[in-house]
Design a protein around this motif. Structure first.
Motif, PDB file in Angstrom:
ATOM      1  N   THR A 207      22.724 -20.462  -5.864  1.00 45.51           N
ATOM      2  CA  THR A 207      23.958 -20.782  -5.318  1.00 45.51           C
ATOM      3  C   THR A 207      24.887 -19.544  -5.533  1.00 45.51           C
ATOM      4  N   GLU A 208      26.023 -19.234  -4.950  1.00 42.53           N
ATOM      5  CA  GLU A 208      26.922 -18.258  -5.298  1.00 42.53           C
ATOM      6  C   GLU A 208      27.644 -18.819  -6.709  1.00 42.53           C
ATOM      7  N   ASP A 209      28.044 -20.194  -6.844  1.00 39.55           N
ATOM      8  CA  ASP A 209      28.624 -20.379  -7.941  1.00 39.55           C
ATOM      9  C   ASP A 209      27.505 -20.071  -9.269  1.00 39.55           C
ATOM     10  N   ARG A 210      26.287 -20.715  -9.074  1.00 40.48           N
ATOM     11  CA  ARG A 210      25.327 -20.453 -10.152  1.00 40.48           C
ATOM     12  C   ARG A 210      25.202 -19.061 -10.534  1.00 40.48           C
ATOM     13  N   ALA A 211      25.158 -18.282  -9.403  1.00 38.29           N
ATOM     14  CA  ALA A 211      25.081 -16.628  -9.626  1.00 38.29           C
ATOM     15  C   ALA A 211      26.245 -16.369 -10.414  1.00 38.29           C
ATOM     16  N   ASP A 212      27.390 -16.857 -10.141  1.00 41.33           N
ATOM     17  CA  ASP A 212      28.535 -16.271 -11.006  1.00 41.33           C
ATOM     18  C   ASP A 212      28.314 -16.567 -12.365  1.00 41.33           C
ATOM     19  N   GLY A 213      27.788 -17.631 -12.645  1.00 38.22           N
ATOM     20  CA  GLY A 213      27.443 -18.088 -14.252  1.00 38.22           C
ATOM     21  C   GLY A 213      26.315 -17.270 -14.684  1.00 38.22           C
ATOM     22  N   LEU A 214      25.554 -16.398 -13.915  1.00 37.11           N
ATOM     23  CA  LEU A 214      24.303 -15.625 -14.369  1.00 37.11           C
ATOM     24  C   LEU A 214      24.625 -14.256 -14.616  1.00 37.11           C
ATOM     25  N   LYS A 215      25.911 -13.498 -13.930  1.00 41.07           N
ATOM     26  CA  LYS A 215      26.321 -12.570 -13.835  1.00 41.07           C
ATOM     27  C   LYS A 215      26.418 -11.771 -15.356  1.00 41.07           C
ATOM     28  N   PRO A 216      27.172 -12.453 -16.227  1.00 37.75           N
ATOM     29  CA  PRO A 216      27.267 -11.927 -17.283  1.00 37.75           C
ATOM     30  C   PRO A 216      25.964 -11.611 -18.201  1.00 37.75           C
ATOM     31  N   ARG A 217      25.011 -12.567 -17.881  1.00 34.67           N
ATOM     32  CA  ARG A 217      23.798 -12.406 -18.725  1.00 34.67           C
ATOM     33  C   ARG A 217      22.973 -11.320 -18.119  1.00 34.67           C
ATOM     34  N   LEU A 218      23.091 -10.976 -16.763  1.00 31.91           N
ATOM     35  CA  LEU A 218      22.179 -10.020 -16.144  1.00 31.91           C
ATOM     36  C   LEU A 218      22.857  -8.516 -16.354  1.00 31.91           C
ATOM     37  N   ARG A 219      24.250  -8.586 -16.439  1.00 24.09           N
ATOM     38  CA  ARG A 219      24.826  -7.312 -16.722  1.00 24.09           C
ATOM     39  C   ARG A 219      24.570  -6.972 -18.100  1.00 24.09           C
ATOM     40  N   GLU A 220      24.615  -7.781 -19.111  1.00 22.86           N
ATOM     41  CA  GLU A 220      24.156  -7.384 -20.355  1.00 22.86           C
ATOM     42  C   GLU A 220      22.845  -6.973 -20.449  1.00 22.86           C
ATOM     43  N   ALA A 221      21.908  -7.604 -19.873  1.00 26.16           N
ATOM     44  CA  ALA A 221      20.605  -7.240 -19.908  1.00 26.16           C
ATOM     45  C   ALA A 221      20.291  -5.648 -19.353  1.00 26.16           C
ATOM     46  N   ALA A 222      20.955  -5.509 -18.099  1.00 30.40           N
ATOM     47  CA  ALA A 222      20.763  -4.314 -17.604  1.00 30.40           C
ATOM     48  C   ALA A 222      21.568  -2.992 -18.308  1.00 30.40           C
ATOM     49  N   GLU A 223      22.646  -3.462 -18.956  1.00 30.96           N
ATOM     50  CA  GLU A 223      23.258  -2.270 -19.865  1.00 30.96           C
ATOM     51  C   GLU A 223      22.521  -1.962 -20.995  1.00 30.96           C
ATOM     52  N   ARG A 224      21.988  -3.206 -21.632  1.00 33.99           N
ATOM     53  CA  ARG A 224      21.275  -3.066 -22.957  1.00 33.99           C
ATOM     54  C   ARG A 224      19.945  -1.992 -22.670  1.00 33.99           C
ATOM     55  N   LEU A 225      19.228  -2.339 -21.384  1.00 33.16           N
ATOM     56  CA  LEU A 225      18.028  -1.763 -20.990  1.00 33.16           C
ATOM     57  C   LEU A 225      18.434  -0.438 -20.581  1.00 33.16           C
ATOM     58  N   SER A 226      19.434   0.034 -20.052  1.00 34.71           N
ATOM     59  CA  SER A 226      19.807   1.211 -19.739  1.00 34.71           C
ATOM     60  C   SER A 226      20.170   2.271 -20.798  1.00 34.71           C
ATOM     61  N   ALA A 227      20.731   1.655 -21.838  1.00 33.65           N
ATOM     62  CA  ALA A 227      20.747   2.476 -23.430  1.00 33.65           C
ATOM     63  C   ALA A 227      19.390   2.460 -23.957  1.00 33.65           C
TER      64      ALA A 227
END
Length: 233
Positions: A207-227
């Motif tokens: 759901t949108e609420d659960r997605a909000d809780g996962l956003k920081p984890r996905l953002r961190e993974a994408a930024e680390r992978l980009s680096a």
């Protein structure tokens, strides 16, 4: 009087388009295809397909079997291998997907753009029995889903460019009315887009609420992978 401009010759472009149409007709799970099936999938006449396959066979992209069917040749496999190895994508991305799937309990995937479609390049399934069943190699449309929006927004611009979209992108019920997705761009050297890192799951759970809780984890993974893939932080 001005001289009339000579119209560009498009025969070569049209021919190249037809060759690529034949190659693109092969799908995941195919072994060898009858000429009639190639004609159905490409909307080309059989004589044209046969002529194109002679050229493709010469360069190893197509093999013609003794029974008259056609299958992809070793050159197609070689180029696919070169593509993946040149970016060192698999060894970097797959462990990230495995961690995301285990931590989020949703399916994690990595998509690239291929023309007007998006291609699932790598995937780690959710541990839940209720999950998505797209496989690596499958194609999906460039619609308004989170993954497609990320690929479209960053496909021709650098990481630092403004896109007007908030990241990660969340959408629900776009490609499939029962599926929700959360996506982030992944960049490489030169700050150019490599693909989209995504979490997908049933809308009843993601759901949108659960997605909000996962956003920081996905953002961190994408930024680390980009680096790790050469992007500057």
């Amino acid at each position: 009087m001005k001289e009339a401009r000579t119209r560009p010759k498009l025969e070569g472009v049209a021919s190249a388009d037809r060759v690529l149409t034949v190659l693109a007709a092969f799908r995941r799970g195919d072994d060898a295809l009858e000429l009639s099936e190639l004609a159905r999938r490409t909307a080309l006449v059989k004589s044209t397909i046969m002529r194109l396959c002679i050229s493709l066979e010469k360069f190893g992209f197509i093999e013609r079997l003794d029974d008259g069917r056609y299958r992809l040749g070793v050159e197609a496999a070689r180029i696919g291998s070169v593509y993946q190895q040149s970016f060192a994508l698999e060894e970097r991305i797959v462990p990230v997907l495995d961690r995301l799937a285990a931590e989020s309990l949703e399916t994690a995937s990595f998509y690239i753009r291929r023309g007007d479609q998006r291609l699932c390049l790598f995937r780690a399934d959710s541990p839940s029995p209720l999950r998505m069943h797209v496989r690596p190699g499958d194609m999906r449309p460039m619609d308004e889903s989170a993954i497609a929006r990320v690929l479209a927004a960053f496909g021709d611009r650098k990481r630092s460019a403004r896109t007007g979209i908030a990241l990660p992108v969340y959408t629900a019920g776009i490609t499939d009315p029962h599926v929700a997705s959360l996506a982030m761009p992944v960049f490489g050297s030169g700050e150019r887009l490599l693909g989209a890192l995504a979490l997908s799951g049933p809308l009843s759970r993601l759901t949108e609420d659960r997605a909000d809780g996962l956003k920081p984890r996905l953002r961190e993974a994408a930024e680390r992978l980009s680096a790790e893939l050469g992007a500057e932080l």
